[in-house]
Design a protein around this motif. Structure first.
Motif, PDB file in Angstrom:
ATOM      1  N   GLN A   1      35.122  11.603  20.919  1.00  0.00           N
ATOM      2  CA  GLN A   1      36.382  11.284  20.264  1.00  0.00           C
ATOM      3  C   GLN A   1      37.123  12.590  20.014  1.00  0.00           C
ATOM      4  O   GLN A   1      36.585  13.519  19.432  1.00  0.00           O
ATOM      5  N   GLY A   2      38.387  12.634  20.436  1.00  0.00           N
ATOM      6  CA  GLY A   2      39.163  13.858  20.309  1.00  0.00           C
ATOM      7  C   GLY A   2      38.722  14.901  21.310  1.00  0.00           C
ATOM      8  O   GLY A   2      37.802  14.707  22.092  1.00  0.00           O
ATOM      9  N   GLY A   3      39.413  16.031  21.308  1.00  0.00           N
ATOM     10  CA  GLY A   3      39.076  17.107  22.224  1.00  0.00           C
ATOM     11  C   GLY A   3      39.792  16.963  23.548  1.00  0.00           C
ATOM     12  O   GLY A   3      40.648  16.113  23.738  1.00  0.00           O
TER      13      GLY A   3
ATOM     14  N   ALA B   1      44.592  15.463  22.751  1.00  0.00           N
ATOM     15  CA  ALA B   1      43.873  15.407  21.476  1.00  0.00           C
ATOM     16  C   ALA B   1      42.986  16.633  21.292  1.00  0.00           C
ATOM     17  O   ALA B   1      41.952  16.569  20.628  1.00  0.00           O
ATOM     18  N   ILE B   2      43.400  17.774  21.878  1.00  0.00           N
ATOM     19  CA  ILE B   2      42.537  18.958  21.867  1.00  0.00           C
ATOM     20  C   ILE B   2      42.178  19.405  20.450  1.00  0.00           C
ATOM     21  O   ILE B   2      41.081  19.917  20.211  1.00  0.00           O
TER      22      ILE B   2
ATOM     23  N   LEU C   1      38.250  19.586  16.724  1.00  0.00           N
ATOM     24  CA  LEU C   1      38.147  20.782  15.882  1.00  0.00           C
ATOM     25  C   LEU C   1      38.423  20.416  14.427  1.00  0.00           C
ATOM     26  O   LEU C   1      37.698  20.850  13.519  1.00  0.00           O
ATOM     27  N   LYS C   2      39.447  19.600  14.209  1.00  0.00           N
ATOM     28  CA  LYS C   2      39.782  19.166  12.855  1.00  0.00           C
ATOM     29  C   LYS C   2      38.631  18.391  12.219  1.00  0.00           C
ATOM     30  O   LYS C   2      38.373  18.494  11.020  1.00  0.00           O
ATOM     31  N   ALA C   3      37.923  17.609  13.041  1.00  0.00           N
ATOM     32  CA  ALA C   3      36.819  16.798  12.526  1.00  0.00           C
ATOM     33  C   ALA C   3      35.514  17.575  12.392  1.00  0.00           C
ATOM     34  O   ALA C   3      34.507  17.018  11.953  1.00  0.00           O
TER      35      ALA C   3
ATOM     36  N   GLY D   1      45.004   9.042  17.625  1.00  0.00           N
ATOM     37  CA  GLY D   1      45.506  10.237  16.964  1.00  0.00           C
ATOM     38  C   GLY D   1      46.565  10.987  17.739  1.00  0.00           C
ATOM     39  O   GLY D   1      46.976  12.071  17.326  1.00  0.00           O
ATOM     40  N   THR D   2      47.026  10.436  18.870  1.00  0.00           N
ATOM     41  CA  THR D   2      48.076  11.078  19.664  1.00  0.00           C
ATOM     42  C   THR D   2      49.349  10.234  19.620  1.00  0.00           C
ATOM     43  O   THR D   2      49.296   9.028  19.333  1.00  0.00           O
TER      44      THR D   2
END
Length: 376
Positions: A37-39, A145-146, A150-152, A318-319
């Motif tokens: 998820q994300g990245g 979603a790069i 990192l945020k998570a 999230g995008t």
């Protein structure tokens, strides 16, 4: 793996195309625990082995939640019955968690925060998890979603060459990894990440002999292509994502400042260094480009010796494009079938790529259409 139903090759190819377009619901939520998820790369996807081929299938997001496909709870071997509209269509397998994920670096960073397993045997990493375009809506790529992982707290921002070499060596020894993908957020408007990739590739090759694909925007100086090769990069990815200027300006306003013409010049120079078929580009079907525009660009790229890796766009949580529809399976078949023929006629095959997304092929059914074209 023992499939519940033995499907002919064409039906199997269509099944994979449909799964990647429609996504997959999981009866056992824990089966999706290892889904990314994300990245960067195939986020919100999970590796699934279908008819002996490991592919990345969306398992998060609205599309997957509404999918007609459901994977029943897997057995002790990780094998699950796959149903479509309540009818069994086969068995699928969820690859086991890589053994290298259990390790950490000498300074306490879990290996899984430095690099991840993609598909069946590909190690993938984002060497820099931040991007100069990402923080502002006016410049960011709307599908990207790069920054989310990192945020998570699921990754670290900068992976050092030493860390990358350490993890790559373990992944080869413990899990049979066969090639590696290194991408990066864009750190500047000059080399656009090429220098970071040189350092990273050198660190990996100092630790283990593993084929590497590096991925970045076209650097401002074509001399970087030879530097990347000399640092240990075996193949290069420079990703267009969208192929027409109007779509690029709308979907990725910052990245669109590097024009299609700039990319074509960079592709030609890079093929001169890495060779035909060892330079590739991602093209996301479903962002707004017509099928005709995508296939016309693919013809141009193949003539240059560039492998066009066409994949279905998947909206990421999230995008800004989280609610944007993915292309359906019929559209993907209409794109990939003629593209498979074009690749064979142009002498480009995914199997000949030394490393990277095109060689892995897990994010698109393209390789199966390419194989079928070769048999005609």
């Amino acid at each position: 793996m023992d499939d519940a139903l033995r499907l002919p090759a064409e039906s199997g190819r269509h099944l994979i195309t449909e799964l990647q377009a429609l996504g997959l619901r999981l009866e056992d939520a824990s089966a999706g625990a290892a889904a990314r998820q994300g990245g960067a790369g195939p986020s919100d996807h999970k590796a699934v082995t279908v008819l002996g081929r490991t592919v990345m299938v969306p398992v998060h997001g609205d599309g997957a939640r509404q999918s007609p496909f459901i994977a029943r709870a897997p057995d002790a071997r990780g094998v699950s019955v796959l149903e479509r509209h309540g009818l069994a269509v086969g068995r699928i397998e969820f690859p086991r968690q890589p053994r290298f994920y259990a390790l950490q670096t000498f300074d306490g960073v879990p290996y899984s925060m430095i690099a991840q397993l993609h598909g069946r045997d590909v190690l993938a990493t984002t060497v820099l998890q931040t991007c100069i375009r990402y923080g502002r809506r006016s410049t960011s790529c709307q599908f990207c979603a790069i920054g989310e992982s990192l945020k998570a707290g699921r990754t670290i921002n900068r992976k050092t060459p030493e860390q990358l070499g350490e993890v790559a060596r373990a992944a080869v020894l413990l899990d049979g990894v066969r090639h590696m993908v290194m991408t990066t957020g864009t750190p500047n408007f000059t080399d656009r990440g090429a220098e970071l990739l040189c350092e990273s590739a050198f660190g990996v090759k100092a630790a283990v002999n593993l084929p590497i694909q590096a991925q970045c925007e076209p650097p401002d100086d074509a001399a970087w292509f030879a530097r990347l090769r000399d640092a240990g990069v075996d193949s290069l990815g420079m990703h267009l994502e969208a192929v027409t200027p109007t779509v690029r300006a709308r979907i990725m306003p910052g990245k669109a400042s590097v024009s299609v013409e700039d990319y074509l010049r960079a592709f030609e120079a890079a093929v001169g260094v890495f060779g035909r078929g060892q330079v590739s580009t991602y093209i996301l079907a479903g962002l707004g480009d017509s099928d005709e525009a995508i296939l016309a660009m693919c013809r141009t790229l193949i003539a240059l010796g560039v492998y066009p890796f066409v994949v279905p766009f998947v909206p990421l949580i999230g995008t800004p494009l989280a609610g944007h529809p993915a292309p359906d399976a019929a559209r993907m078949r209409g794109l990939l079938q003629p593209l498979g023929r074009m690749l064979i006629e142009g002498g480009l095959k995914s199997a000949d790529i030394k490393a990277g997304c095109g060689k892995c092929g897990a994010c698109s059914a393209l390789a199966s259409y390419e194989t079928d074209a070769a048999l005609v």
